[in-house]
Design an enzyme around this catalytic site. Sequence first.
Site, PDB file in Angstrom:
ATOM      1  N   LYS A  13      -5.956  13.077  -0.063  1.00 46.14           N
ATOM      2  CA  LYS A  13      -7.475  13.645   0.328  1.00 46.14           C
ATOM      3  C   LYS A  13      -7.697  14.129   1.788  1.00 46.14           C
ATOM      4  O   LYS A  13      -8.562  14.900   1.918  1.00 46.14           O
ATOM      5  CB  LYS A  13      -7.316  11.818   1.226  1.00 46.14           C
ATOM      6  N   ARG A  88      -9.831   0.520   3.373  1.00 44.88           N
ATOM      7  CA  ARG A  88      -7.959   0.336   3.404  1.00 44.88           C
ATOM      8  C   ARG A  88      -7.654  -0.567   2.345  1.00 44.88           C
ATOM      9  O   ARG A  88      -7.006  -1.262   2.432  1.00 44.88           O
ATOM     10  CB  ARG A  88      -7.291   0.678   4.069  1.00 44.88           C
ATOM     11  N   ARG A 146       4.466   2.292   2.284  1.00 46.27           N
ATOM     12  CA  ARG A 146       2.996   2.379   3.181  1.00 46.27           C
ATOM     13  C   ARG A 146       2.396   2.675   1.277  1.00 46.27           C
ATOM     14  O   ARG A 146       1.723   1.808   1.245  1.00 46.27           O
ATOM     15  CB  ARG A 146       2.942   3.644   3.309  1.00 46.27           C
TER      16      ARG A 146
END
Length: 190
Positions: A13, A88, A146
């Site tokens: 990203k 998110r 993560r």
Amino acid sequence: MNIILLGPPGAGKGTQSDLLVNGRGLVQLSTGDMLRAAVAAKSEVGIRAKAIMDRGDLVSDDVVIDIISDRLDDDDTKAGVIFDGFPRTVAQAEALDKLLSSKGLSLDAVIELSVDEDALVSRIVNRAGESSDARADDNVEILRNRLVVYKEQTAPIIPYYREKGALKTVDGMGSVEVVASAIASILDAA
Ligand code: ADP
């Protein structure tokens, strides 16, 4: 033009955002960068965020929503932004919808960079294996966390945007150039 780039950690990203900043004059709004700046400045938010970020967990929705809201009031964002690392969670996506409509703004595209997660993990495991840095193994564990956090908390925003008809998916496993040109075609059509 306001766009969201979505994808797991390591999907590229940041690289693609940089290209869009240079190529299209968009402003990158990376909540990760903004939080790291708060940590470096030892602000109240930064002090609270640091331990959470070090574990690879998510800081609270309220904090990032406030940061984004403030940033959208700055003049430089009027030409258009790339949301990178935000939203998110579904709650952040819902809050973003409200924020944008209250500010008279809209979203032009939501682009998901899809990647093979096993490839992401093996990339980082290999890097750790080659490194003499004792922290590398910790990094592998943090990356795994993560990815778990991404699957549990962030991936649900993909159907959220798909249902709105806003989602475009790009194969993120191609070269930087191939991914960039796929994104460019989407934006040119938007
Ligand atoms: P990446 O390395 O995947 O680009 P980021 O730089 O976007 O990761 O984010 C680094 C860390 O900052 C995250 O692991 C999380 O702790 C925190 N963070 C960033 N953006 C958000 C967000 N929108 N909501 C909650 N936490 C966030």
